[in-house]
Design an enzyme around this catalytic site. Sequence first.
Site, PDB file in Angstrom:
ATOM      1  N   GLY A  14       0.814  -1.214   0.000  1.00 57.98           N
ATOM      2  CA  GLY A  14       0.000   0.000   0.000  1.00 57.98           C
ATOM      3  C   GLY A  14       0.847   1.263   0.000  1.00 57.98           C
ATOM      4  N   GLY A  83      -5.588  -5.098  -5.377  1.00 60.09           N
ATOM      5  CA  GLY A  83      -6.273  -5.779  -4.294  1.00 60.09           C
ATOM      6  C   GLY A  83      -5.431  -6.813  -3.578  1.00 60.09           C
ATOM      7  CB  THR A  84      -5.964  -8.392  -0.261  1.00 60.69           C
ATOM      8  OG1 THR A  84      -7.322  -8.779  -0.514  1.00 60.69           O
ATOM      9  CG2 THR A  84      -5.957  -7.099   0.551  1.00 60.69           C
ATOM     10  CD  GLU A 158     -13.586  -6.320   1.367  1.00 62.15           C
ATOM     11  OE1 GLU A 158     -13.599  -5.285   2.071  1.00 62.15           O
ATOM     12  OE2 GLU A 158     -12.703  -7.192   1.469  1.00 62.15           O
ATOM     13  CG  ASN A 230      -5.497   2.628   6.439  1.00 60.48           C
ATOM     14  OD1 ASN A 230      -4.700   2.083   5.682  1.00 60.48           O
ATOM     15  ND2 ASN A 230      -6.500   1.973   7.004  1.00 60.48           N
ATOM     16  CG  HIS A 349      22.445  20.052  41.600  1.00 63.47           C
ATOM     17  ND1 HIS A 349      21.472  19.719  42.504  1.00 63.47           N
ATOM     18  CD2 HIS A 349      23.612  20.054  42.297  1.00 63.47           C
ATOM     19  CE1 HIS A 349      22.025  19.541  43.696  1.00 63.47           C
ATOM     20  NE2 HIS A 349      23.324  19.741  43.592  1.00 63.47           N
ATOM     21  CB  ALA A 366      25.464  22.713  40.712  1.00 61.98           C
ATOM     22  CB  SER A 391      29.552  24.498  41.812  1.00 60.68           C
ATOM     23  OG  SER A 391      28.951  23.645  42.759  1.00 60.68           O
ATOM     24  CB  SER A 409      33.763  26.326  42.841  1.00 56.62           C
ATOM     25  OG  SER A 409      33.278  25.360  43.735  1.00 56.62           O
TER      26      SER A 409
END
Length: 452
Positions: A14, A83-84, A158, A230, A349, A366, A391, A409
Amino acid sequence: MTTNAPGAVILAAGKGTRMKSRLPKVLHPIAGKPMLGHVLSAVSALGSERPVLVVGPGMDEVATYARGLVSGLTIAVQEKQLGTGDAVRAAAPHIDKKESVVLVVFGDTPLVRAETLADMTRRCEEGSDIVVLGFEAADPTGYGRLILDGNDVVRIVEHKDASEEERKNKLCFGGPMAVRAAHLPALLAKLTNKNAQGEFYMTDFVAHGRAAGLVCSAVFCLEADMQGVNSRADLAAAEATMQQRLRMAAMAGGVTMLDPSSVYLSMDTEFGEDVTVGQNVVFGPGCVIANGVTIKAFSHLEGAHVAEGAEIGPFARIRPGSEIGRKARIGNFVETKKARIEDGAKVNHLSYIGDARVGAGANIGAGTITCNYDGYNKFFTDIGAGAFIGSNSSLVAPVSIGDGAYLGSGSVVTKDVAADALGVARARQFEKPGWAAAFHAKHKDKKKASGE
């Protein structure tokens, strides 16, 4: 699941025009896995080793994906969308002659269960020549109807060809069908396109089979298992159904979810026992979560292994290649990628840890950043066991911080720091008494003179 593995035909020709997408319909993901992958997995679970995938012309992307998933797969091309029944006809020359039962399934029904397909195959083995999969629909509009005589299926009509009386029937055809392989050539030969759509319907196998004295029966499943896709709306509905399945399975396996409807899982997400998952947590593909892990709200994990007793979040992003050790802690607004956070380490953090190792028991302050990329290449940062990173530090890779080292830091570190050493890499602080008062007075006088 069955005594003998069936042959399998997967219909995926399809065009999927209602999806409004350049990506082929059957490659759109459900729970992180393409729809076609779900169907192929269900077929493979039955032991089918040489399935046939029917595609349309130019659907190389679909064929390539499927071949990568199933090594014994054969590709058949349906040149025109007729078709199928015509799709099965395209597959017929490729079906292994040794197969006794052929199972026909659809590539856009990702919720079909392997257990259901096994029941259909088993019914054929027990004497039925044709077995169809049916369900009772809340709203049968658009579905083909199953017309029964006792336990036998008389025909499938169908929706567009059904009478008003037949349209009142809520027993619907789901799509999959199992057929004894010996009867398939004759059934295909009898197909015609004398119907409202001018197509060759696989559903006509039942009427032709009945006329030839074949036994036609049905196996029934839940309507949710037969959700076809679909459109984008259908895709969202199928995703919701699959997510609910996955959540229920996780909770049955020992996972606590504080708000299950807000948690999103992938098909391959693995949980241990006594895991707690907070609100709005997303698990992308490739996550393995061990016993006793806590994942707090609004965290996003992908391609990550989290060891026993670790704590993640809230608001953490754990990216592919991350390994979080036992009782490690990844806190709020922390991002990791290709990082090994060893047992008991803490990144609590506001940090980015990428292409790095954080040793056992280390503490990352942090605002710490591993500067791993120079615009062309990635470089590695190694932080030793028990190290303390102050930090707002930037670690410019490649760089190594030794075991037990202490980093001041605000440091911008470009050279290795030895084990148990203090490393400080920032400008020395100085002070000028009265400078600020003089600065303000100067600028106030300028404003006054200019009349501002």
